[in-house]
Design an enzyme around this catalytic site. Structure first.
Site, PDB file in Angstrom:
ATOM      1  N   GLU A  48      -4.267   7.640   4.989  1.00 30.44           N
ATOM      2  CA  GLU A  48      -3.317   7.629   3.878  1.00 30.44           C
ATOM      3  C   GLU A  48      -3.871   8.347   2.650  1.00 30.44           C
ATOM      4  O   GLU A  48      -4.985   8.062   2.195  1.00 30.44           O
ATOM      5  CB  GLU A  48      -2.986   6.163   3.530  1.00 30.44           C
ATOM      6  CG  GLU A  48      -2.018   6.005   2.363  1.00 30.44           C
ATOM      7  CD  GLU A  48      -1.389   4.630   2.285  1.00 30.44           C
ATOM      8  OE1 GLU A  48      -1.490   3.869   3.271  1.00 30.44           O
ATOM      9  OE2 GLU A  48      -0.787   4.314   1.242  1.00 30.44           O
TER      10      GLU A  48
HETATM   11  N1  LIG Z   1       7.586   3.128  -1.544  1.00 31.15           N
HETATM   12  C1  LIG Z   1       6.300   3.333  -1.261  1.00 31.15           C
HETATM   13  N2  LIG Z   1       5.930   4.436  -0.607  1.00 31.15           N
HETATM   14  C2  LIG Z   1       4.623   4.679  -0.322  1.00 31.15           C
HETATM   15  O1  LIG Z   1       4.335   5.687   0.325  1.00 31.15           O
HETATM   16  C3  LIG Z   1       3.644   3.742  -0.751  1.00 31.15           C
HETATM   17  C4  LIG Z   1       4.104   2.569  -1.430  1.00 31.15           C
HETATM   18  N3  LIG Z   1       5.415   2.401  -1.682  1.00 31.15           N
HETATM   19  N4  LIG Z   1       3.236   1.594  -1.836  1.00 31.15           N
HETATM   20  C5  LIG Z   1       1.900   1.635  -1.325  1.00 31.15           C
HETATM   21  C6  LIG Z   1       1.385   3.000  -1.262  1.00 31.15           C
HETATM   22  C7  LIG Z   1       1.169   3.692  -2.598  1.00 31.15           C
HETATM   23  N5  LIG Z   1       1.243   5.068  -2.201  1.00 31.15           N
HETATM   24  C8  LIG Z   1       0.838   6.125  -3.026  1.00 31.15           C
HETATM   25  C9  LIG Z   1       1.319   6.265  -4.305  1.00 31.15           C
HETATM   26  C10 LIG Z   1       0.938   7.291  -5.122  1.00 31.15           C
HETATM   27  C11 LIG Z   1       0.008   8.237  -4.699  1.00 31.15           C
HETATM   28  C12 LIG Z   1      -0.384   9.349  -5.622  1.00 31.15           C
HETATM   29  O2  LIG Z   1       0.190  10.410  -5.567  1.00 31.15           O
HETATM   30  N6  LIG Z   1      -1.389   9.132  -6.533  1.00 31.15           N
HETATM   31  C13 LIG Z   1      -1.754  10.080  -7.583  1.00 31.15           C
HETATM   32  C14 LIG Z   1      -1.964   9.355  -8.891  1.00 31.15           C
HETATM   33  C15 LIG Z   1      -0.769   8.618  -9.332  1.00 31.15           C
HETATM   34  C16 LIG Z   1      -1.057   7.885 -10.630  1.00 31.15           C
HETATM   35  O3  LIG Z   1      -1.956   8.231 -11.358  1.00 31.15           O
HETATM   36  O4  LIG Z   1      -0.325   6.900 -10.908  1.00 31.15           O
HETATM   37  C17 LIG Z   1      -3.070  10.768  -7.341  1.00 31.15           C
HETATM   38  O5  LIG Z   1      -3.125  11.964  -7.650  1.00 31.15           O
HETATM   39  O6  LIG Z   1      -4.044  10.117  -6.921  1.00 31.15           O
HETATM   40  C18 LIG Z   1      -0.498   8.102  -3.409  1.00 31.15           C
HETATM   41  C19 LIG Z   1      -0.094   7.060  -2.588  1.00 31.15           C
HETATM   42  C20 LIG Z   1       1.654   5.183  -0.832  1.00 31.15           C
HETATM   43  N7  LIG Z   1       2.275   3.902  -0.547  1.00 31.15           N
HETATM   44  C1  LIG Z   2       2.704   3.166   2.766  1.00 32.61           C
HETATM   45  C2  LIG Z   2       2.175   2.335   3.883  1.00 32.61           C
HETATM   46  C3  LIG Z   2       1.736   3.183   5.036  1.00 32.61           C
HETATM   47  C4  LIG Z   2       1.037   1.507   3.391  1.00 32.61           C
HETATM   48  O1  LIG Z   2      -0.076   1.873   3.425  1.00 32.61           O
HETATM   49  C5  LIG Z   2       1.316   0.194   2.817  1.00 32.61           C
HETATM   50  O2  LIG Z   2       2.394  -0.014   2.260  1.00 32.61           O
HETATM   51  O3  LIG Z   2       0.440  -0.643   2.922  1.00 32.61           O
END
Ligand SMILES: Nc1nc(=O)c2c([nH]1)NC[C@@H]1CN(c3ccc(C(=O)N[C@@H](CCC(=O)O)C(=O)O)cc3)CN21
Ligand SMILES: CC(C)C(=O)C(=O)O
Length: 198
Positions: A48
């Protein structure tokens, strides 16, 4: 199934939903975990939120179990996407999500219509309810109903007194019961139930 890369249950200790494996060092820690989970006998790995090149590197080096990715690029063996994200119901979605539709607004409208129909008692209609032969319902209503133990209203909290009054007014009093029966049974038409029709 093993889970590597971003593990959302650890978001508090790692400072949020932060992409993992962005440095060579941290990516090699993830690969090491993947290899140890493979040796431990997992049937698959969920990888992930890592850079796409890290997803490819891990998929190339973990040969005996499939890597399912979410935000791990296209070179892994399969993909997961949260269905609310793919359908465009989630208000906000991570960078790696593609919203294949935007059902959020129509879902909201549909749910608001449902709530309004329930409150107005438009839903469920007679057609959306099960029917009972009139004579069977008359037989039911002619039977004495066992009375619950007498309540002492002075010992009840205000909210409980209100709740029991509401139930009595809507279902227990004969006049209200008649109204309810007419609503279900209709005017003079008797509908047979689907089973045990006499
Ligand atoms: N609806 C939903 N979809 C998802 O895919 C998901 C969830 N919820 N909840 C648990 C996790 C959280 N997820 C995520 C959320 C954001 C980033 C992301 O792009 N992070 C950015 C920073 C964001 C920030 O600073 O708030 C990064 O560049 O690290 C990655 C995975 C994937 N998962
Ligand atoms: C987004 C899914 C794969 C997850 O890691 C979670 O919700 O725990």
């Amino acid at each position: 199934m093993g889970h590597i890369g971003l593990m959302p249950q650890r978001s508090s200790s790692i400072g949020g939903f932060i992409v993992q494996g962005r440095s060579g060092k941290s990516a090699s820690v993830i690969l090491d975990a993947a290899l140890r989970l493979q040796d431990a006998g997992v049937f698959a790995l969920l990888l992930e939120a890592v850079p796409g090149v890290v997803g490819r590197h891990i998929a190339e080096n973990v040969r005996n179990v499939p890597i399912i990715g979410i935000g791990a690029g296209s070179a892994v063996g399969g993909q997961v996407l949260v269905v609310n994200d793919a359908l465009g119901i989630s208000p906000k979605t991570p960078k790696f999500v593609r919203r294949f539709a935007e059902f959020g607004e129509s879902a909201q409208t549909a749910i608001e219509s449902y709530v309004a129909a329930v409150k107005s008692r438009d839903f469920p209609s007679k057609e959306e309810s099960y029917l009972m032969p009139r004579d069977q319902f008359q037989s039911l209503r002619s039977q004495a109903v066992p009375q619950p133990p007498a309540e002492n209203p002075t010992e009840l909290p205000e909210s409980n007194t209100k709740a029991s009054t509401t139930v009595e007014a809507s279902t227990a009093k004969p006049a209200a019961g008649n109204l309810l029966a007419q609503a279900i049974l209709g005017e003079d038409t008797i509908h047979e139930p689907p089973v045990h029709a006499s």
